[in-house]
Design a protein around this motif. Structure first.
Motif, PDB file in Angstrom:
ATOM      1  N   LYS A 131     -74.044-110.358  15.126  1.00  0.00           N
ATOM      2  CA  LYS A 131     -73.989-109.447  13.983  1.00  0.00           C
ATOM      3  C   LYS A 131     -74.505-108.066  14.372  1.00  0.00           C
ATOM      4  N   GLU A 132     -75.638-108.009  15.071  1.00  0.00           N
ATOM      5  CA  GLU A 132     -76.190-106.730  15.517  1.00  0.00           C
ATOM      6  C   GLU A 132     -75.220-106.020  16.443  1.00  0.00           C
ATOM      7  N   ASP A 133     -74.589-106.766  17.352  1.00  0.00           N
ATOM      8  CA  ASP A 133     -73.633-106.180  18.281  1.00  0.00           C
ATOM      9  C   ASP A 133     -72.442-105.582  17.531  1.00  0.00           C
ATOM     10  N   LYS A 134     -71.883-106.313  16.579  1.00  0.00           N
ATOM     11  CA  LYS A 134     -70.726-105.820  15.809  1.00  0.00           C
ATOM     12  C   LYS A 134     -71.102-104.616  14.955  1.00  0.00           C
ATOM     13  N   LEU A 135     -72.265-104.647  14.313  1.00  0.00           N
ATOM     14  CA  LEU A 135     -72.691-103.516  13.490  1.00  0.00           C
ATOM     15  C   LEU A 135     -72.970-102.276  14.339  1.00  0.00           C
ATOM     16  N   THR A 136     -73.527-102.462  15.540  1.00  0.00           N
ATOM     17  CA  THR A 136     -73.761-101.333  16.436  1.00  0.00           C
ATOM     18  C   THR A 136     -72.438-100.724  16.873  1.00  0.00           C
ATOM     19  N   LYS A 137     -71.472-101.561  17.208  1.00  0.00           N
ATOM     20  CA  LYS A 137     -70.150-101.048  17.581  1.00  0.00           C
ATOM     21  C   LYS A 137     -69.504-100.329  16.405  1.00  0.00           C
ATOM     22  N   GLU A 138     -69.645-100.901  15.227  1.00  0.00           N
ATOM     23  CA  GLU A 138     -69.070-100.267  14.038  1.00  0.00           C
ATOM     24  C   GLU A 138     -69.740 -98.923  13.761  1.00  0.00           C
ATOM     25  N   LEU A 139     -71.035 -98.855  13.947  1.00  0.00           N
ATOM     26  CA  LEU A 139     -71.775 -97.613  13.747  1.00  0.00           C
ATOM     27  C   LEU A 139     -71.287 -96.541  14.728  1.00  0.00           C
ATOM     28  N   GLN A 140     -71.122 -96.904  15.980  1.00  0.00           N
ATOM     29  CA  GLN A 140     -70.644 -95.954  16.986  1.00  0.00           C
ATOM     30  C   GLN A 140     -69.213 -95.506  16.688  1.00  0.00           C
ATOM     31  N   ASN A 141     -68.338 -96.456  16.337  1.00  0.00           N
ATOM     32  CA  ASN A 141     -66.958 -96.103  15.997  1.00  0.00           C
ATOM     33  C   ASN A 141     -66.910 -95.234  14.753  1.00  0.00           C
ATOM     34  N   GLY A 142     -67.768 -95.516  13.782  1.00  0.00           N
ATOM     35  CA  GLY A 142     -67.828 -94.714  12.569  1.00  0.00           C
ATOM     36  C   GLY A 142     -68.282 -93.290  12.846  1.00  0.00           C
ATOM     37  N   ARG A 143     -69.252 -93.142  13.746  1.00  0.00           N
ATOM     38  CA  ARG A 143     -69.710 -91.797  14.108  1.00  0.00           C
ATOM     39  C   ARG A 143     -68.576 -91.005  14.751  1.00  0.00           C
ATOM     40  N   LEU A 144     -67.834 -91.657  15.632  1.00  0.00           N
ATOM     41  CA  LEU A 144     -66.700 -90.995  16.264  1.00  0.00           C
ATOM     42  C   LEU A 144     -65.620 -90.662  15.236  1.00  0.00           C
ATOM     43  N   ALA A 145     -65.379 -91.568  14.304  1.00  0.00           N
ATOM     44  CA  ALA A 145     -64.370 -91.328  13.267  1.00  0.00           C
ATOM     45  C   ALA A 145     -64.773 -90.178  12.355  1.00  0.00           C
ATOM     46  N   MET A 146     -66.071 -90.035  12.062  1.00  0.00           N
ATOM     47  CA  MET A 146     -66.518 -88.906  11.242  1.00  0.00           C
ATOM     48  C   MET A 146     -66.206 -87.590  11.938  1.00  0.00           C
ATOM     49  N   LEU A 147     -66.454 -87.529  13.244  1.00  0.00           N
ATOM     50  CA  LEU A 147     -66.098 -86.327  13.993  1.00  0.00           C
ATOM     51  C   LEU A 147     -64.586 -86.154  14.046  1.00  0.00           C
ATOM     52  N   GLY A 148     -63.871 -87.268  14.203  1.00  0.00           N
ATOM     53  CA  GLY A 148     -62.411 -87.224  14.290  1.00  0.00           C
ATOM     54  C   GLY A 148     -61.757 -86.696  13.027  1.00  0.00           C
ATOM     55  N   ILE A 149     -62.168 -87.185  11.871  1.00  0.00           N
ATOM     56  CA  ILE A 149     -61.533 -86.731  10.627  1.00  0.00           C
ATOM     57  C   ILE A 149     -61.901 -85.275  10.349  1.00  0.00           C
ATOM     58  N   LEU A 150     -63.104 -84.863  10.728  1.00  0.00           N
ATOM     59  CA  LEU A 150     -63.454 -83.442  10.572  1.00  0.00           C
ATOM     60  C   LEU A 150     -62.551 -82.560  11.430  1.00  0.00           C
ATOM     61  N   GLU A 151     -62.272 -82.990  12.648  1.00  0.00           N
ATOM     62  CA  GLU A 151     -61.377 -82.224  13.519  1.00  0.00           C
ATOM     63  C   GLU A 151     -59.953 -82.210  12.970  1.00  0.00           C
ATOM     64  N   ILE A 152     -59.476 -83.337  12.488  1.00  0.00           N
ATOM     65  CA  ILE A 152     -58.128 -83.403  11.919  1.00  0.00           C
ATOM     66  C   ILE A 152     -58.009 -82.462  10.731  1.00  0.00           C
ATOM     67  N   LEU A 153     -58.975 -82.490   9.837  1.00  0.00           N
ATOM     68  CA  LEU A 153     -58.932 -81.624   8.656  1.00  0.00           C
ATOM     69  C   LEU A 153     -59.092 -80.149   9.029  1.00  0.00           C
ATOM     70  N   THR A 154     -59.943 -79.863  10.009  1.00  0.00           N
ATOM     71  CA  THR A 154     -60.101 -78.486  10.475  1.00  0.00           C
ATOM     72  C   THR A 154     -58.783 -77.979  11.060  1.00  0.00           C
ATOM     73  N   HIS A 155     -58.162 -78.793  11.877  1.00  0.00           N
ATOM     74  CA  HIS A 155     -56.872 -78.422  12.466  1.00  0.00           C
ATOM     75  C   HIS A 155     -55.824 -78.233  11.373  1.00  0.00           C
ATOM     76  N   ASP A 156     -55.837 -79.095  10.390  1.00  0.00           N
ATOM     77  CA  ASP A 156     -54.885 -79.004   9.283  1.00  0.00           C
ATOM     78  C   ASP A 156     -55.096 -77.716   8.483  1.00  0.00           C
ATOM     79  N   TYR A 157     -56.343 -77.341   8.270  1.00  0.00           N
ATOM     80  CA  TYR A 157     -56.663 -76.141   7.484  1.00  0.00           C
ATOM     81  C   TYR A 157     -56.208 -74.871   8.195  1.00  0.00           C
ATOM     82  N   TRP A 158     -56.451 -74.798   9.491  1.00  0.00           N
ATOM     83  CA  TRP A 158     -56.131 -73.580  10.244  1.00  0.00           C
ATOM     84  C   TRP A 158     -54.803 -73.668  10.982  1.00  0.00           C
TER      85      TRP A 158
END
Length: 160
Positions: A131-158
């Protein structure tokens, strides 16, 4: 100042425990777990947003989004351009649905690891190190996804 949470869920090499703003320096365990659960939720939303953005570029649902105004799903542009096209009642439905999920479905289980919202992990309950291993992986993937969606929206805006 070294935080007491250096060995908590999500601390991985090479960065280890990462808290550049020092938010955890004044937090107790209960507050830290609350913030970590919110980080996991935001990561899950960001992962869904990235996936949704990509899927909408490839395919659309058939039928009407708003039959009263003859608005088809295919007529709604992708990304930020959809903000002005989707009717206000559509936005209200989405907001109410998310509110219901936040207040009735995805509720942090008291005394459990942050991110344990009672819905299992793909339909099954995990225990211990797995459980700890899966949640840690999910946390890391979520952090990357937060940066990813910000970049996608920034690119979309400009976008030219």
């Amino acid at each position: 100042m070294v935080s007491e949470f250096v060995n908590e869920l999500g601390a991985l090499p090479p960065t280890g425990f990462w808290d550049p703003l020092g938010i955890s320096n004044t937090a107790d365990k209960r507050r830290f777990d609350y913030l970590r659960a919110r980080e996991l939720k935001h990561g899950r939303v960001a992962m869904a947003a990235v996936l949704g953005y990509i899927v909408q570029e490839v395919c659309r649902l058939p039928g009407y989004l708003a039959p009263g105004v003859e608005l088809k799903f295919a007529d709604v542009p992708n990304g930020l351009a959809a903000l002005g096209v989707v009717p206000i009642l559509g936005w209200a439905q989405m907001i109410l649905f998310v509110w219901w999920l936040e207040t009735a479905v995805f509720i942090q289980k008291e005394g459990e690891l942050p991110g344990t919202f009672g819905v299992g992990y793909f339909g099954r309950d995990l225990e211990g190190d797995e459980k700890e291993d899966k949640l840690t992986k999910e946390l890391q993937n979520g952090r990357l996804a937060m940066l990813g969606i910000l970049e996608i929206l920034t690119h979309d805006y400009w976008r030219p």
